[in-house]
Design a protein around this motif. Structure first.
Motif, PDB file in Angstrom:
ATOM      1  N   VAL A 101      16.396 125.900 -50.812  1.00 36.78           N
ATOM      2  CA  VAL A 101      16.817 124.957 -51.856  1.00 36.78           C
ATOM      3  C   VAL A 101      16.592 125.519 -53.264  1.00 36.78           C
ATOM      4  O   VAL A 101      17.036 124.920 -54.243  1.00 36.78           O
ATOM      5  CB  VAL A 101      16.081 123.615 -51.715  1.00 36.78           C
ATOM      6  CG1 VAL A 101      16.386 122.972 -50.374  1.00 36.78           C
ATOM      7  CG2 VAL A 101      14.564 123.798 -51.882  1.00 36.78           C
ATOM      8  N   ASP A 148      10.369 124.674 -54.163  1.00 34.86           N
ATOM      9  CA  ASP A 148      10.489 123.666 -55.220  1.00 34.86           C
ATOM     10  C   ASP A 148       9.450 122.560 -55.051  1.00 34.86           C
ATOM     11  O   ASP A 148       9.490 121.553 -55.753  1.00 34.86           O
ATOM     12  CB  ASP A 148      11.898 123.062 -55.247  1.00 34.86           C
ATOM     13  CG  ASP A 148      12.193 122.225 -54.013  1.00 34.86           C
ATOM     14  OD1 ASP A 148      11.525 122.406 -52.981  1.00 34.86           O
ATOM     15  OD2 ASP A 148      13.120 121.385 -54.075  1.00 34.86           O
ATOM     16  N   THR A 201      15.801 118.544 -51.054  1.00 38.61           N
ATOM     17  CA  THR A 201      15.332 119.001 -52.361  1.00 38.61           C
ATOM     18  C   THR A 201      14.540 117.899 -53.060  1.00 38.61           C
ATOM     19  O   THR A 201      14.828 116.714 -52.915  1.00 38.61           O
ATOM     20  CB  THR A 201      16.511 119.408 -53.256  1.00 38.61           C
ATOM     21  OG1 THR A 201      17.359 118.275 -53.463  1.00 38.61           O
ATOM     22  CG2 THR A 201      17.325 120.523 -52.608  1.00 38.61           C
ATOM     23  N   ASP A 225      22.493 121.859 -49.684  1.00 40.86           N
ATOM     24  CA  ASP A 225      21.148 122.422 -49.673  1.00 40.86           C
ATOM     25  C   ASP A 225      21.127 123.761 -50.408  1.00 40.86           C
ATOM     26  O   ASP A 225      20.120 124.143 -50.994  1.00 40.86           O
ATOM     27  CB  ASP A 225      20.662 122.626 -48.230  1.00 40.86           C
ATOM     28  CG  ASP A 225      20.330 121.314 -47.539  1.00 40.86           C
ATOM     29  OD1 ASP A 225      20.029 120.338 -48.256  1.00 40.86           O
ATOM     30  OD2 ASP A 225      20.389 121.258 -46.302  1.00 40.86           O
ATOM     31  N   GLU A 268      12.850 119.970 -62.535  1.00 39.40           N
ATOM     32  CA  GLU A 268      12.705 120.785 -61.328  1.00 39.40           C
ATOM     33  C   GLU A 268      11.443 121.610 -61.487  1.00 39.40           C
ATOM     34  O   GLU A 268      11.197 122.196 -62.552  1.00 39.40           O
ATOM     35  CB  GLU A 268      13.912 121.698 -61.134  1.00 39.40           C
ATOM     36  CG  GLU A 268      15.153 120.988 -60.670  1.00 39.40           C
ATOM     37  CD  GLU A 268      16.154 121.930 -60.014  1.00 39.40           C
ATOM     38  OE1 GLU A 268      15.859 122.417 -58.902  1.00 39.40           O
ATOM     39  OE2 GLU A 268      17.213 122.175 -60.624  1.00 39.40           O
TER      40      GLU A 268
END
Length: 299
Positions: A101, A148, A201, A225, A268
């Motif tokens: 991801v 992530d 994610t 993804d 993120e």
């Protein structure tokens, strides 16, 4: 005991897609390869391939066996290269697992400092689902996992997570879509065709919460993804797509798209996961220091 030669023939046929192409690669006759694969199937009482017309397709047993064979021969290749290298020429191998991801551009930017070390590393990268990568980290098949999200608390695996940094997200689109939806951001996204990251994610849930807070309801036309695939669809004009703001200029240049807007309300985050509490591997040190010094400078 497992016959590795037979397994190797199975692996090559599975990778090339046919016995004919496997023969060309291995310089063997079709009878030799098909005969050895048949012996492997007879030994374990399974069928690895089935013929569909003129094509060979993996059976369920074959699909399950292939990833194991892949890892075995990848490691075998690394071992052969190591043994063939003279002691004074040997490099430190840096084995990195990348959660599928994580955007590829971020991965490159994170790994770039390792290419500038005074004692060069030989980097091997493998992309997979996070839990499979962490399983390999636990048995030291990997030195580092880039993700992530931090180490999941429910996994009984010894590992330590270092936050490399975080950033806001940007929205990109082709010129045609940008001209149609670029005014009054973020409300211009209401009803707009949107490509979003898949459910695995972390940013997906944050994005949806933000949309709800802003009373925005975009028209979801695709979920991915793989960020590179999402960007490819976005480049074709299929919809607006997102990316980390730290690589916004790179995305615009690489994909020929335009920036619609940015927000720091949705972030993120990126993590380095290793088995060392106190990091000593020069590659991991280079990544963590480079990320904080150059990539995520605001952190």
């Amino acid at each position: 005991m497992l016959n590795y030669r037979q397994l190797h023939y199975f692996w090559v046929v599975a990778k090339t897609g046919s016995i004919v192409r496997a023969c060309e690669q291995l310089n063997l006759t079709p009878q030799t390869i098909s005969g050895q694969i048949s012996l492997l199937e007879q030994t374990y009482g399974v069928e690895l391939f089935r013929r569909v017309g003129r094509q060979l397709e993996l059976t369920e047993a074959g699909r399950q066996a292939l990833p194991y064979a892949e890892q075995m021969f990848q490691l075998g290749g690394e071992l052969e290269a190591l043994l063939r290298t003279q002691p004074d020429e040997q490099q430190v191998v840096f084995r990195v697992g990348v959660a599928d991801v994580v955007p590829k551009s971020i991965v490159y930017r994170l790994l770039a400092p390792t290419m500038e070390l005074s004692e060069p590393l030989r980097i091997t990268c493998r992309e997979d689902k996070l839990e499979r990568l962490l399983a390999d980290l636990a048995i030291q098949r990997l030195d580092l996992v880039i993700s992530d999200s931090p180490m999941p608390s429910h996994l009984d695996i010894k590992g330590y997570s270092q936050k490399l940094g975080e950033c806001g997200i940007s929205f990109f689109a082709t010129r045609e879509l940008a001209q149609r939806y670029a005014s009054d951001f973020p409300h211009c996204l209401h009803g707009a065709p949107l490509l979003i990251p898949g459910q695995e994610t972390v940013v997906r849930n944050r994005l949806q919460r933000w949309f709800a807070e802003q009373q925005i309801q975009p028209r979801i036309v695709g979920e991915f993804d793989d960020s590179a695939l999402m960007q490819a669809f976005g480049q074709s004009g299929s919809g607006i797509f997102i990316g980390p703001s730290v690589i916004a200029d790179e995305v615009i240049s690489q994909y020929g798209v335009e920036l619609i807007g940015q927000t720091d309300a949705v972030t993120e985050s990126f993590y380095a996961i290793s088995v060392e509490r106190k990091v000593k591997h020069p590659g991991i040190v280079a990544i963590t220091e480079g990320a904080r010094r150059e990539l995520f400078t605001a952190q």
